[in-house]
Design an enzyme around this catalytic site. Structure first.
Site, mmCIF file in Angstrom:
data_model
loop_
_atom_site.group_PDB
_atom_site.id
_atom_site.type_symbol
_atom_site.label_atom_id
_atom_site.label_comp_id
_atom_site.label_asym_id
_atom_site.label_seq_id
_atom_site.Cartn_x
_atom_site.Cartn_y
_atom_site.Cartn_z
ATOM 1 N N HIS A 88 44.925 -22.844 -26.534
ATOM 2 C CA HIS A 88 44.409 -24.744 -24.963
ATOM 3 C C HIS A 88 43.294 -24.585 -26.038
ATOM 4 C CE1 HIS A 88 42.548 -22.430 -22.270
ATOM 5 N NE2 HIS A 88 42.138 -22.778 -21.911
ATOM 6 N N ASP A 143 50.113 -19.167 -24.520
ATOM 7 C CA ASP A 143 48.780 -19.536 -25.090
ATOM 8 C C ASP A 143 47.797 -18.373 -25.938
ATOM 9 O OD1 ASP A 143 45.960 -20.709 -24.715
ATOM 10 O OD2 ASP A 143 45.730 -20.903 -22.470
ATOM 11 N N GLY A 162 35.148 -23.107 -19.345
ATOM 12 C CA GLY A 162 34.435 -22.967 -20.682
ATOM 13 C C GLY A 162 34.140 -21.239 -20.767
ATOM 14 N N SER A 210 38.225 -20.072 -20.593
ATOM 15 C CA SER A 210 38.951 -20.218 -21.463
ATOM 16 C C SER A 210 38.914 -19.200 -22.663
ATOM 17 C CB SER A 210 39.458 -21.495 -21.446
ATOM 18 O OG SER A 210 39.311 -21.760 -20.691
#
Length: 466
Positions: free
Chosen positions: A264, A313, A409, A411
């Site tokens: 993502h 993801d 931030g 991620s």
């Protein structure tokens, strides 16, 4: 299912199926071969009109009145030798080609993880030709060209060997004594190329997962600064513009030229990307930093978002070498290990990032925290995430108190767990309900679920360069 249309009839519904699908919910495939005979061959079900075609038995249907060797069926310079029996022939293959039609080259082999074999061998070890995966004979089998996600398993309207169920090596269905059987395929293990590539990739990195500093780890959401060299695999993903460079996600260095992150993070930011290695403070230039452009973004082919939850993801970033060299191992730049073990629930693991703190502000200084692994059952409980997690995710944090957590931030950054002094990247920061809330711990991509994909993608990219 399968693009069928739902039609209401009173309080009930009926599914109007597109050929060749059938069944109450269009879940089955119609045997379109019932009224179409392929005298000496196999009838295949197809998704386009006329929804069937004939696959002729070896050698093949003779073209008009030509002899069996005209045109020459042998590939790669093979010599066609006619037999006395009409329609029979043999191909004499030049080295290093082999196969019934000399169609198998020296590069058509399978790597150690044969799940990703995508070669063109279509012959079993017993010499029999493989059935097409869309053969009418396989319609009642769980593995065929119409199974869910067939394409991701390499299965389609062909008869090439595959290994969709993690068997010892590629295999296929065959017909023997009028019955459908299966057999391993006449395809060899690649001779040591995988090992050579790994050695080349890691020649600059002698070890993985061993930081210079082993100081105790403290909170990230709440903010305690880390020391240089404490998380040397930590990566800052940055967007470049004409005016400035902006951090937007984390990542983790796993090989000299490869960074692991969340899909993502890069689905909308695949251009003007750079990564910064060895960083501590994002506001200033640091002597130990190494900056690289991104040569290629590889998102997982099954990445998707449903109800704001990202599934599968995970993504790989291939760094663009500078003077033929990617990351160089230093005190401040090292690789994290890929996990080859499962860590039990309750294990203390560690998260790092430049994400938001409890002051709702992004930290320019790298922060870290200690979090506990939480069981899937607890995390999927109604008061937590209510069955929203699949087997490719896990939770870490504190259910009862909340508090310590990853946030915006962070991620794409790593969750690492330690075994025998080495840090293994066990999770990738993925999603969560806000930050630090009670019963809403951080959710992470389970790296062990994607090891095969990671290794295959790196391997195929390395082979394509040779």
């Amino acid at each position: 299912k399968n693009n069928g249309q739902c039609e209401m009839r009173g309080s009930n519904f009926t599914c109007l199926c597109s050929r060749p699908y059938t069944g109450d919910t269009c879940e089955k495939v119609e045997d379109t071969c019932v009224d179409n005979s392929c005298v000496r061959g196999d009838c295949l079900v197809t998704l386009t009109k006329p929804y069937y075609q004939c696959s002729c038995s070896h050698p093949y249907k003779l073209p008009d009145s030509s002899s069996q060797c005209r045109p020459n069926p042998c590939k790669n310079g093979g010599i066609c030798i006619r037999h006395r029996i009409r329609s029979k022939f043999t191909c004499r293959c030049p080295e290093p080609y082999r196969g019934r039609f000399c169609e198998i080259g020296p590069d058509d082999c399978y790597e150690e993880d044969s799940f990703y074999y995508r070669g063109r061998v279509n012959q079993a070890e017993n010499g029999r030709t493989c059935l097409h995966w869309n053969s009418r004979l396989l319609l009642d089998y769980s593995i065929n060209a119409f199974m869910e996600d067939a394409e991701s398993y390499g299965i389609g309207e062909h008869n090439f060997c595959r290994n969709p169920d993690d068997d010892q090596k590629p295999w296929c269905f065959i017909r023997k004594n009028g019955k459908v059987k299966w057999d391993f395929c006449d395809v060899s293990l690649c001779s040591g190329r995988d090992k050579e590539i790994q050695e080349q990739e890691n020649e600059m990195f002698k070890t993985c997962g061993q930081p210079e500093s082993q100081n105790g780890l403290k909170r990230i959401y709440g903010g305690t600064k880390t020391t240089a060299g404490k998380h040397p695999w930590m990566v800052s993903l940055q967007r470049k513009s004409s005016r400035r460079v902006t951090h937007f996600c984390g990542g983790v260095l796993i090989k000299s030229c490869w960074v692991l992150t969340a899909a993502h993070c890069v689905e909308r930011h695949a251009e003007n990307l750079q990564v910064a290695l060895g960083k501590q403070n994002l506001k200033r230039r640091e002597h130990q930093e190494q900056i690289f452009d991104v040569e290629k973004v590889i998102m997982h082919h099954r990445y998707r978002t449903e109800d704001d939850v990202p599934y599968n993801d995970i993504a790989l970033l291939k760094l663009k070498p500078i003077d033929g060299q990617c990351a160089i191992e230093t005190k401040y730049v090292k690789t994290a290990c890929l996990p080859d073990l499962e860590f039990p629930v309750g294990t203390d693991c560690f998260i790092t990032g430049w994400g938001k703190t409890e002051k709702d502000d992004v930290s320019f200084q790298l922060l870290d925290a200690s979090v506990k692994l939480i069981s899937q059952e607890q995390c999927n409980a109604p008061r937590a995430y209510d069955k929203r997690l699949d087997e490719g995710m896990f939770c870490a944090g504190n259910l009862r108190r909340g508090g310590t957590d990853s946030c915006q931030g962070d991620s794409g950054g790593p969750l690492t767990c330690v075994e025998n002094g080495s840090h293994y990247v066990y999770g990738i920061v993925s999603w969560g309900d806000q930050c630090g809330l009670k019963n809403k711990p951080g959710v992470y991509t389970q790296v062990t679920s994607f090891l095969r994909w990671i290794k295959y993608k790196i391997q195929t990219e390395s082979l394509s360069e040779q």
